[in-house]
Design a protein around this motif. Sequence first.
Motif, PDB file in Angstrom:
ATOM      1  N   LEU A 114      29.721  -7.191  15.398  1.00  0.00           N
ATOM      2  CA  LEU A 114      29.267  -8.322  14.600  1.00  0.00           C
ATOM      3  C   LEU A 114      27.784  -8.191  14.255  1.00  0.00           C
ATOM      4  N   LEU A 133      32.949 -16.179  20.029  1.00  0.00           N
ATOM      5  CA  LEU A 133      31.730 -16.285  19.223  1.00  0.00           C
ATOM      6  C   LEU A 133      32.103 -16.809  17.847  1.00  0.00           C
ATOM      7  N   LEU A 134      31.578 -17.977  17.512  1.00  0.00           N
ATOM      8  CA  LEU A 134      31.878 -18.618  16.237  1.00  0.00           C
ATOM      9  C   LEU A 134      30.626 -18.649  15.369  1.00  0.00           C
ATOM     10  N   ASP A 135      30.774 -18.227  14.120  1.00  0.00           N
ATOM     11  CA  ASP A 135      29.686 -18.337  13.153  1.00  0.00           C
ATOM     12  C   ASP A 135      29.784 -19.694  12.470  1.00  0.00           C
ATOM     13  N   ARG A 153      25.471 -18.186  14.893  1.00  0.00           N
ATOM     14  CA  ARG A 153      26.477 -17.759  15.871  1.00  0.00           C
ATOM     15  C   ARG A 153      26.296 -18.519  17.185  1.00  0.00           C
ATOM     16  N   THR A 208      24.863 -18.786   8.383  1.00  0.00           N
ATOM     17  CA  THR A 208      25.634 -19.126   9.575  1.00  0.00           C
ATOM     18  C   THR A 208      24.744 -19.094  10.809  1.00  0.00           C
ATOM     19  N   SER A 232      28.329 -19.466  21.083  1.00  0.00           N
ATOM     20  CA  SER A 232      29.410 -19.110  22.010  1.00  0.00           C
ATOM     21  C   SER A 232      30.115 -20.378  22.459  1.00  0.00           C
ATOM     22  N   ARG A 234      38.043 -20.690  10.770  1.00  0.00           N
ATOM     23  CA  ARG A 234      37.454 -19.693  11.665  1.00  0.00           C
ATOM     24  C   ARG A 234      37.927 -19.886  13.107  1.00  0.00           C
ATOM     25  N   VAL A 244      33.580  -7.779  18.678  1.00  0.00           N
ATOM     26  CA  VAL A 244      32.398  -8.565  19.028  1.00  0.00           C
ATOM     27  C   VAL A 244      31.143  -7.714  18.930  1.00  0.00           C
ATOM     28  N   ASP A 249      23.993  -9.503  13.164  1.00  0.00           N
ATOM     29  CA  ASP A 249      23.190 -10.673  13.512  1.00  0.00           C
ATOM     30  C   ASP A 249      22.644 -11.298  12.234  1.00  0.00           C
ATOM     31  N   ARG A 250      23.216 -12.448  11.856  1.00  0.00           N
ATOM     32  CA  ARG A 250      22.768 -13.118  10.640  1.00  0.00           C
ATOM     33  C   ARG A 250      22.192 -14.492  10.959  1.00  0.00           C
ATOM     34  N   ASN A 251      21.760 -14.715  12.186  1.00  0.00           N
ATOM     35  CA  ASN A 251      21.204 -16.017  12.554  1.00  0.00           C
ATOM     36  C   ASN A 251      19.906 -16.285  11.795  1.00  0.00           C
TER      37      ASN A 251
END
Length: 396
Positions: free
Chosen positions: A260, A352-354, A329, A327, A331, A372, A257, A262-264
């Motif tokens: 991971l 945590l799901l993308d 992310r 994606t 929770s 996923r 976790v 950060d690609r928000n």
Amino acid sequence: MAADNRSGRRRRSHQSRSLPAPKVRAGAHESRTGHIATDERMSATDRAWLEMDAPRNPMIVGAMIELDQVHDLRRLRRTLAERLSAHERFVQCADDSCTPARWKAHPDLDWDYHLPIYRMSSGDQHARLLDAISEEMSKALDRKHPLWRLHLFAHGRSRVSVLFRAHHAMADGISLLRMLLKIVDGDGLLTTSSQDGAAARRTPRKGALGPLIDRLEALNRTTERWNAAYELLRQQPWQALPLIRDVGKGAFAIGRVLALPDRNPQAFRIALSGSRVVDWSRPIPLQPVHGLAHKLSTSVNDVFLSTLAGAIGRHLQERGPIPSHQTLRVSIPVNLRQANDDHLGNCFGLVLLDLPIGIRDRAQRLAEVSRRMRRLKQSGEARAMLLSLAAIGQLP
């Protein structure tokens, strides 16, 4: 909207007759239901949620319930007060000024604070209700009182919208919702309750993590925590092995976790304002969704998550194009209790799901969400997050 909060001795005298008048004697709280609440130590996970409070992001669980055929609002209020005060946590305040933090019995509940009545004025009552609920949802709870409020919004002749708010430190949303469904049980709602939540609170936790959580909290009660763990390992090694195995799995999951990236989308990387807006859709029939999930060999949750991903993706595409690999992310709470476990408290994990919001094809998006989610369910991440909260709750 006008709050039904008249002042004066006449009102106070009326309230003392119609609502429970709990008192505290020698560190115990005794309500009109006969239930006695005492001071108790706060669990590590509950304290973690208490300390996560932020001015612009209070850790509060909210729920809405619609009631019909309510002809006596004061009687409804009295019954709800009696049923809620039968649960120990609802007559206790959180005290984190001591170490360890404790739940302390409150000397005198202020029912005008905990159970306010609002009579909606005429006009567009739906819009007024949304504004009123949004305003309340943006407010923090006063720590001088037990950490919950239940707002009664009366509109029309016999319809009442109930907004329930409780701090996450009291319990998670799953246990709070189960409790709410019991106290608003339809036929018995306007009668005196004999409900008492004491038995469920005193029983050991159930579920796959129940014994593990009980062992962790037993260790918390001693100042020589590591000595206790050593004694457990020396005297009863077969009981310590599951703990060691789970800690190892948890460390691996937590490491994943933390790694991971950060690609928000940039639109979601702004500071929270603290203002919340509430709305809801028309009722959605579950059977067609269940049928679709069964046909595609997936779950109802996956269908809803895929639909949510599509809606967010379309919203962002109205602002400009987004790549197909984009994606978001989120929770997702994971229940770690058994079906018959009704104790209040926090017993859930997070994964945590993308969300694949950039995939526009519905079938492809649902297949990716399902893939996923299957991976997350096998990862042990939910258990690791619960253990992390328990560990954090022990820190200064």
